[in-house]
Design a protein around this motif. Structure first.
Motif, mmCIF file in Angstrom:
data_model
loop_
_atom_site.group_PDB
_atom_site.id
_atom_site.type_symbol
_atom_site.label_atom_id
_atom_site.label_comp_id
_atom_site.label_asym_id
_atom_site.label_seq_id
_atom_site.Cartn_x
_atom_site.Cartn_y
_atom_site.Cartn_z
ATOM 1 N N GLU A 230 -9.050 -15.960 -12.155
ATOM 2 C CA GLU A 230 -10.433 -16.417 -11.965
ATOM 3 C C GLU A 230 -11.464 -14.935 -12.442
ATOM 4 N N ASN A 231 -10.864 -13.723 -12.155
ATOM 5 C CA ASN A 231 -11.759 -12.505 -12.618
ATOM 6 C C ASN A 231 -11.597 -11.861 -13.843
ATOM 7 N N HIS A 232 -10.679 -12.459 -14.357
ATOM 8 C CA HIS A 232 -10.128 -11.918 -15.899
ATOM 9 C C HIS A 232 -11.560 -11.572 -16.692
ATOM 10 N N LEU B 4 -12.003 5.011 -16.880
ATOM 11 C CA LEU B 4 -11.196 3.906 -16.903
ATOM 12 C C LEU B 4 -9.617 4.436 -16.462
ATOM 13 N N ASP B 5 -8.996 4.114 -15.306
ATOM 14 C CA ASP B 5 -7.748 4.451 -15.193
ATOM 15 C C ASP B 5 -6.727 3.454 -15.663
ATOM 16 N N VAL B 6 -7.336 2.235 -16.094
ATOM 17 C CA VAL B 6 -6.629 1.216 -16.464
ATOM 18 C C VAL B 6 -7.303 0.616 -17.827
ATOM 19 N N CYS C 80 -10.429 -4.767 -6.739
ATOM 20 C CA CYS C 80 -10.033 -6.130 -6.560
ATOM 21 C C CYS C 80 -8.603 -6.393 -7.323
ATOM 22 N N PRO C 81 -7.936 -7.255 -6.849
ATOM 23 C CA PRO C 81 -6.679 -7.595 -7.911
ATOM 24 C C PRO C 81 -7.348 -8.473 -9.030
ATOM 25 N N LEU C 82 -6.221 -8.392 -10.107
ATOM 26 C CA LEU C 82 -6.661 -9.186 -11.234
ATOM 27 C C LEU C 82 -6.003 -10.536 -11.023
ATOM 28 N N ASN D 245 -13.296 1.817 -13.237
ATOM 29 C CA ASN D 245 -12.073 0.965 -12.854
ATOM 30 C C ASN D 245 -10.617 1.820 -12.730
ATOM 31 N N THR D 246 -10.223 1.293 -11.543
ATOM 32 C CA THR D 246 -8.942 1.943 -11.216
ATOM 33 C C THR D 246 -8.107 0.657 -10.819
ATOM 34 N N SER D 247 -8.611 -0.594 -11.072
ATOM 35 C CA SER D 247 -7.876 -1.595 -10.458
ATOM 36 C C SER D 247 -6.854 -2.209 -11.405
ATOM 37 N N TYR E 132 -18.865 -6.541 -2.938
ATOM 38 C CA TYR E 132 -18.686 -7.993 -2.995
ATOM 39 C C TYR E 132 -17.366 -8.257 -2.744
ATOM 40 N N ASP E 133 -16.717 -9.082 -2.217
ATOM 41 C CA ASP E 133 -15.422 -9.722 -2.233
ATOM 42 C C ASP E 133 -15.276 -11.186 -1.859
ATOM 43 N N LYS E 134 -14.203 -11.602 -2.658
ATOM 44 C CA LYS E 134 -14.260 -13.070 -2.612
ATOM 45 C C LYS E 134 -14.040 -13.486 -1.127
ATOM 46 N N ALA F 6 -3.834 6.847 -11.231
ATOM 47 C CA ALA F 6 -4.662 6.920 -9.665
ATOM 48 C C ALA F 6 -3.565 7.105 -8.395
ATOM 49 N N PHE F 7 -2.413 6.294 -8.818
ATOM 50 C CA PHE F 7 -1.603 6.527 -7.748
ATOM 51 C C PHE F 7 -0.717 7.635 -7.668
ATOM 52 N N LEU F 8 -0.625 8.360 -8.286
ATOM 53 C CA LEU F 8 0.256 9.516 -8.708
ATOM 54 C C LEU F 8 0.048 10.695 -7.684
ATOM 55 N N THR G 227 -13.259 -5.143 -1.158
ATOM 56 C CA THR G 227 -13.116 -4.280 -0.024
ATOM 57 C C THR G 227 -11.849 -4.143 0.923
ATOM 58 N N GLY G 228 -10.777 -4.334 0.063
ATOM 59 C CA GLY G 228 -9.482 -4.227 0.872
ATOM 60 C C GLY G 228 -9.069 -2.600 1.350
ATOM 61 N N LYS G 229 -8.083 -2.297 1.220
ATOM 62 C CA LYS G 229 -7.546 -1.011 1.626
ATOM 63 C C LYS G 229 -8.219 0.144 0.809
ATOM 64 N N ILE G 230 -7.866 -0.072 -0.589
ATOM 65 C CA ILE G 230 -8.572 0.921 -1.307
ATOM 66 C C ILE G 230 -10.103 1.027 -1.266
ATOM 67 N N GLY G 231 -10.629 -0.127 -1.515
ATOM 68 C CA GLY G 231 -12.194 -0.211 -1.568
ATOM 69 C C GLY G 231 -12.779 0.236 -0.321
ATOM 70 N N ALA H 152 0.854 -1.052 0.072
ATOM 71 C CA ALA H 152 0.017 0.052 0.138
ATOM 72 C C ALA H 152 0.823 1.177 -0.037
ATOM 73 N N TYR H 153 0.790 2.186 -1.001
ATOM 74 C CA TYR H 153 1.598 3.214 -0.987
ATOM 75 C C TYR H 153 0.628 4.478 -0.503
ATOM 76 N N SER H 154 -0.274 4.617 -1.102
ATOM 77 C CA SER H 154 -1.347 5.684 -0.438
ATOM 78 C C SER H 154 -2.891 4.953 -1.315
HETATM 79 P P1 NAI Z 1 -5.998 -5.256 -1.201
HETATM 80 O O1 NAI Z 1 -5.107 -6.400 -1.115
HETATM 81 O O2 NAI Z 1 -5.996 -4.410 0.383
HETATM 82 O O3 NAI Z 1 -7.709 -5.464 -1.359
HETATM 83 C C1 NAI Z 1 -7.883 -6.205 -2.355
HETATM 84 C C2 NAI Z 1 -9.198 -6.876 -2.098
HETATM 85 O O4 NAI Z 1 -9.867 -7.681 -3.089
HETATM 86 C C3 NAI Z 1 -9.367 -8.114 -0.621
HETATM 87 O O5 NAI Z 1 -10.279 -7.662 0.180
HETATM 88 C C4 NAI Z 1 -9.310 -9.227 -1.571
HETATM 89 O O6 NAI Z 1 -10.138 -10.116 -0.632
HETATM 90 C C5 NAI Z 1 -10.451 -8.844 -2.587
HETATM 91 N N1 NAI Z 1 -10.216 -9.840 -3.634
HETATM 92 C C6 NAI Z 1 -9.344 -10.590 -4.123
HETATM 93 N N2 NAI Z 1 -9.794 -11.338 -5.257
HETATM 94 C C7 NAI Z 1 -11.012 -11.030 -5.499
HETATM 95 C C8 NAI Z 1 -11.847 -11.226 -6.369
HETATM 96 N N3 NAI Z 1 -11.804 -12.448 -7.297
HETATM 97 N N4 NAI Z 1 -13.135 -10.887 -6.421
HETATM 98 C C9 NAI Z 1 -13.344 -9.677 -5.439
HETATM 99 N N5 NAI Z 1 -12.638 -9.413 -4.647
HETATM 100 C C10 NAI Z 1 -11.432 -9.876 -4.454
HETATM 101 O O7 NAI Z 1 -5.568 -4.295 -2.278
HETATM 102 P P2 NAI Z 1 -5.780 -2.642 -2.562
HETATM 103 O O8 NAI Z 1 -4.504 -2.167 -1.887
HETATM 104 O O9 NAI Z 1 -7.188 -2.228 -1.907
HETATM 105 O O10 NAI Z 1 -5.610 -2.552 -4.029
HETATM 106 C C11 NAI Z 1 -6.547 -3.083 -4.867
HETATM 107 C C12 NAI Z 1 -6.067 -3.220 -6.314
HETATM 108 O O11 NAI Z 1 -5.785 -1.693 -6.986
HETATM 109 C C13 NAI Z 1 -4.698 -3.787 -6.373
HETATM 110 O O12 NAI Z 1 -4.829 -5.096 -6.582
HETATM 111 C C14 NAI Z 1 -4.281 -3.073 -7.868
HETATM 112 O O13 NAI Z 1 -4.626 -3.805 -8.780
HETATM 113 C C15 NAI Z 1 -5.001 -1.943 -8.027
HETATM 114 N N6 NAI Z 1 -4.101 -0.611 -7.834
HETATM 115 C C16 NAI Z 1 -4.365 0.243 -8.809
HETATM 116 C C17 NAI Z 1 -3.362 1.419 -8.708
HETATM 117 C C18 NAI Z 1 -3.622 2.568 -9.896
HETATM 118 O O14 NAI Z 1 -2.805 3.446 -9.707
HETATM 119 N N7 NAI Z 1 -4.666 2.537 -10.559
HETATM 120 C C19 NAI Z 1 -2.772 1.660 -7.478
HETATM 121 C C20 NAI Z 1 -2.483 0.435 -6.622
HETATM 122 C C21 NAI Z 1 -3.242 -0.427 -6.542
#
Ligand code: NAI
Length: 344
Positions: free
Chosen positions: A207-209, A254-256, A202-204, A228-230, A173-175, A294-296, A152-156, A99-101
């Motif tokens: 499964e969720n592709h 779309l940021d990504v 959520c991360p890519l 979509n900022t993920s 929704y969270d896995k 988004a991170f910048l 619903t991790g840090k960013i969510g 986590a950076y911010s």
């Molecule tokens: P985190 O690890 O704190 O939270 C991710 C959440 O997604 C967790 O609660 C996890 O249980 C859930 N998850 C995992 N697999 C899942 C699935 N298949 N379906 C639904 N939920 C699922 O991560 P954080 O820090 O909140 O970051 C989330 C994403 O944001 C990162 O994976 C990254 O892809 C993206 N990101 C984008 C940035 C940008 O500049 N656009 C910068 C930093 C992160």
């Protein structure tokens, strides 16, 4: 002195890493080029390669790095879908910046949403041309709207807090739902069916592709806004174009983008864009594209540099490795080693 070979270096990276390395503890060699099989030889003599989201750290690159004796892949980002962690397991360690911010990304998601809903991008262009007409700028209130948050991790969670401030109804929704979080978890189908706005945090994974595809779009409300900022490949971009053309999707922020590695982070003005899907999306009045920015923020850049150098220091000087990622931890929910120690 440990040598770090730094790929895909931008001016803002160099500034923040040079500041974090003010004491000269590491020798850092910056390369503008990305890591790939074509450029991996630049890592010769390095102890560490430092990479970002669009560097290719696939199986062949990992084999080549191991052959050269590189000990550590230090990601200066959170997501690691570009790294073949299965191939790396047991051979080369991988660390990241978890986590950076999270505020930077969550705030950017809301900035995109507000820009889209209140047509700020259009108003900005109009008034610069002394066009003060309001036609076509009608937005809608966010208050009372339902936002579906996927991940619903840090960013969510920060995004959820921001949405609460706007008086929105939030469904999630969270896995791996967090127990006792007070969050209103629903099924993925309910997210598609009930949300006025859907934001991905959520991360890519395999499964969720393409979780947003023709089938899921068919279940969504007419006029839904997708943010979509993920990671780009959560959304099938061709299905998105169709959904917008059919007037099913009201707007996309779309940021990504799934094929971003060929275009994002570079000045392509004056070039013909080869990617017809991206060109089509950018041409649409209800699509806003930012290029993975988004991170910048200043806070995030300095956290990235400090955490990356701390990860490297911890790896070489202690038994611990707090921010390591490994195949076994991900796949089987635990390494043979204790959590904070090196995985192998
Ligand atoms: P985190 O690890 O704190 O939270 C991710 C959440 O997604 C967790 O609660 C996890 O249980 C859930 N998850 C995992 N697999 C899942 C699935 N298949 N379906 C639904 N939920 C699922 O991560 P954080 O820090 O909140 O970051 C989330 C994403 O944001 C990162 O994976 C990254 O892809 C993206 N990101 C984008 C940035 C940008 O500049 N656009 C910068 C930093 C992160």
């Amino acid at each position: 002195m440990k040598k770090i070979v730094f790929f895909d270096a931008k001016d803002y990276d160099i500034q923040s890493f040079d500041k974090a390395n003010e004491g000269g503890e590491y020798e850092i060699k910056y390369y503008e080029t990305r890591l790939s099989m074509d450029t991996v030889s630049l890592a010769k003599g390095a102890d560490v390669v430092c990479v970002f989201v669009n560097d290719d750290v696939g199986a062949d690159v990992i084999d080549a790095l191991c052959k050269m004796g590189v000990k550590l892949i230090a990601l200066r980002c959170a997501g690691y879908n570009n790294v073949d962690i299965e191939r790396a397991y047991g051979r080369i360690n991988v660390v990241r910046v978890p986590a950076y911010s999270p505020y930077a990304v969550a705030e950017h998601a809301m900035a995109l949403l507000l820009t889209s809903v209140r047509r700020i991008h259009k108003a900005y262009n109009r008034t610069r041309d002394y066009n003060f007409s309001l036609s076509g700028l009608t937005g809608f209130d966010l208050h009372g709207k339902t936002v579906g948050v996927i991940g619903t991790g840090k960013i969510g969670r920060i995004f959820i807090d921001i949405c609460k401030g706007f008086g929105m109804n939030i469904i999630c929704y969270d896995k791996f739902p967090q127990e006792n979080s007070g969050l209103n978890y629903v099924s993925l189908d309910e997210i598609w069916e009930k949300s006025d706005i859907i934001s991905f945090h959520c991360p890519l994974t395999d499964e969720n592709h393409h979780m947003v595809n023709g089938d899921s779009i068919a279940k969504m409300k007419k006029g839904v806004i997708l943010i979509n900022t993920s990671r780009g490949a959560l959304i099938d971009a061709d299905a998105l174009v169709n959904g917008i053309k059919e007037r099913k999707i009201g707007a996309a922020c779309l940021d990504v983008y799934e094929e971003e590695s060929d275009v994002f982070f570079h000045d392509r003005s004056g070039h013909i864009i080869d990617d017809d899907t991206l060109a089509r999306l950018i041409s649409m009045p209800n699509v806003i594209v930012t290029s993975h920015q988004a991170f910048l923020t200043e806070e995030a850049l300095s956290n990235i540099a400090e955490t990356t150098l701390n990860n490297i220091k911890q790896f070489f000087e202690t038994d611990r490795c707090d921010n390591e990622i490994c195949y076994k931890c991900q796949k089987f929910g635990g390494c043979p080693k204790k959590h904070q120690n090196k995985c192998f």
